[in-house]
Write a protein that holds these residues in place. Structure first.
Motif, PDB file in Angstrom:
ATOM      1  N   UNK A  40      52.202  39.616  30.520  1.00 43.66           N
ATOM      2  CA  UNK A  40      51.435  40.773  30.985  1.00 43.66           C
ATOM      3  C   UNK A  40      50.920  41.597  29.802  1.00 43.66           C
ATOM      4  N   UNK A  41      51.733  41.720  28.770  1.00 45.09           N
ATOM      5  CA  UNK A  41      51.255  42.444  27.572  1.00 45.09           C
ATOM      6  C   UNK A  41      50.092  41.687  26.942  1.00 45.09           C
ATOM      7  N   UNK A  42      50.193  40.351  26.850  1.00 44.00           N
ATOM      8  CA  UNK A  42      49.133  39.531  26.276  1.00 44.00           C
ATOM      9  C   UNK A  42      47.842  39.675  27.092  1.00 44.00           C
ATOM     10  N   UNK A  43      47.921  39.445  28.412  1.00 37.13           N
ATOM     11  CA  UNK A  43      46.725  39.523  29.252  1.00 37.13           C
ATOM     12  C   UNK A  43      46.206  40.957  29.356  1.00 37.13           C
ATOM     13  N   UNK A  44      47.102  41.939  29.401  1.00 36.75           N
ATOM     14  CA  UNK A  44      46.667  43.332  29.447  1.00 36.75           C
ATOM     15  C   UNK A  44      45.855  43.706  28.223  1.00 36.75           C
ATOM     16  N   UNK A  45      46.279  43.197  27.057  1.00 43.09           N
ATOM     17  CA  UNK A  45      45.541  43.444  25.825  1.00 43.09           C
ATOM     18  C   UNK A  45      44.178  42.754  25.864  1.00 43.09           C
ATOM     19  N   UNK A 105      48.738  46.345  34.449  1.00 43.97           N
ATOM     20  CA  UNK A 105      49.103  45.644  35.686  1.00 43.97           C
ATOM     21  C   UNK A 105      49.016  46.568  36.899  1.00 43.97           C
ATOM     22  N   UNK A 106      48.717  45.984  38.042  1.00 42.41           N
ATOM     23  CA  UNK A 106      48.687  46.744  39.288  1.00 42.41           C
ATOM     24  C   UNK A 106      50.019  46.643  40.032  1.00 42.41           C
ATOM     25  N   UNK A 115      53.951  39.636  37.835  1.00 40.69           N
ATOM     26  CA  UNK A 115      53.084  40.754  37.460  1.00 40.69           C
ATOM     27  C   UNK A 115      51.667  40.415  37.898  1.00 40.69           C
ATOM     28  N   UNK A 116      50.972  41.389  38.488  1.00 39.01           N
ATOM     29  CA  UNK A 116      49.584  41.141  38.885  1.00 39.01           C
ATOM     30  C   UNK A 116      48.641  42.160  38.242  1.00 39.01           C
ATOM     31  N   UNK A 117      47.397  41.704  38.097  1.00 42.56           N
ATOM     32  CA  UNK A 117      46.297  42.548  37.653  1.00 42.56           C
ATOM     33  C   UNK A 117      45.241  42.532  38.746  1.00 42.56           C
ATOM     34  N   UNK A 118      44.786  43.705  39.148  1.00 43.84           N
ATOM     35  CA  UNK A 118      43.701  43.826  40.116  1.00 43.84           C
ATOM     36  C   UNK A 118      42.397  43.666  39.348  1.00 43.84           C
ATOM     37  N   UNK A 119      41.701  42.557  39.608  1.00 44.96           N
ATOM     38  CA  UNK A 119      40.464  42.255  38.883  1.00 44.96           C
ATOM     39  C   UNK A 119      39.217  42.781  39.577  1.00 44.96           C
ATOM     40  N   UNK A 120      39.394  43.414  40.715  1.00 45.22           N
ATOM     41  CA  UNK A 120      38.257  43.920  41.473  1.00 45.22           C
ATOM     42  C   UNK A 120      38.389  43.491  42.916  1.00 45.22           C
ATOM     43  N   UNK A 121      37.432  43.860  43.733  1.00 43.24           N
ATOM     44  CA  UNK A 121      37.524  43.547  45.153  1.00 43.24           C
ATOM     45  C   UNK A 121      37.756  42.054  45.414  1.00 43.24           C
ATOM     46  N   UNK A 122      38.875  41.757  46.025  1.00 33.39           N
ATOM     47  CA  UNK A 122      39.150  40.386  46.445  1.00 33.39           C
ATOM     48  C   UNK A 122      39.671  39.449  45.382  1.00 33.39           C
ATOM     49  N   UNK A 123      40.037  39.944  44.196  1.00 37.18           N
ATOM     50  CA  UNK A 123      40.491  39.047  43.131  1.00 37.18           C
ATOM     51  C   UNK A 123      41.653  39.662  42.353  1.00 37.18           C
TER      52      UNK A 123
END
Length: 121
Positions: free
Chosen positions: A18-23, A29-30, A37-45
């Motif tokens: 998560x630190x790697x992808x967050x950077x 993360x959401x 751990x999840x990241x909200x990439x926008x509507x529907x993703x």
């Protein structure tokens, strides 16, 4: 019916991933647990990082899928992202080249999962 797509990437350590992808994504993360751990990439993703699914996860294991970060801007922005990732020490698997759909490059996360940056279709 659900209209969200969650892309799951298996990692050895979800908080470290998560630190790697967050950077890389310049986002937080959401949702976070010790193993998911999840990241909200926008509507529907969403992008999910999930650990403890494979005991011997290793960068040496061949990966046959990719997470693709599709960008709306042109080749100059893609080259800028490439240079930024290089400066951060991200493993680059293939340098930028035109594959017929536009300029693209391929990188890897610390677990060997492939990350492509390419123009939005």
């Amino acid at each position: 019916m659900t209209t969200s797509v969650v892309s799951i990437v298996y990692v050895s350590d979800a908080p470290a991933a998560a630190r790697f992808y967050g950077d890389l994504l310049d986002m937080r993360p959401s949702f976070e647990t010790p193993g998911y751990v999840t990241f909200d990439l926008g509507p529907g993703a969403d992008l999910a990082l999930w650990s403890d699914q494979f005991e011997d996860l290793s960068p040496d294991v061949p990966r046959t899928s990719e997470v693709c970060l599709a960008i709306d801007s042109g080749p100059d922005e893609l080259i800028a992202i490439f240079k930024q990732w290089q400066s951060k020490g991200v493993t680059i698997l293939r340098e930028p080249r035109d594959l017929g759909f536009g300029l693209t490059f391929l990188a890897a996360d610390p677990d060997g999962n492939r990350i492509r940056v390419a123009p939005r279709g």
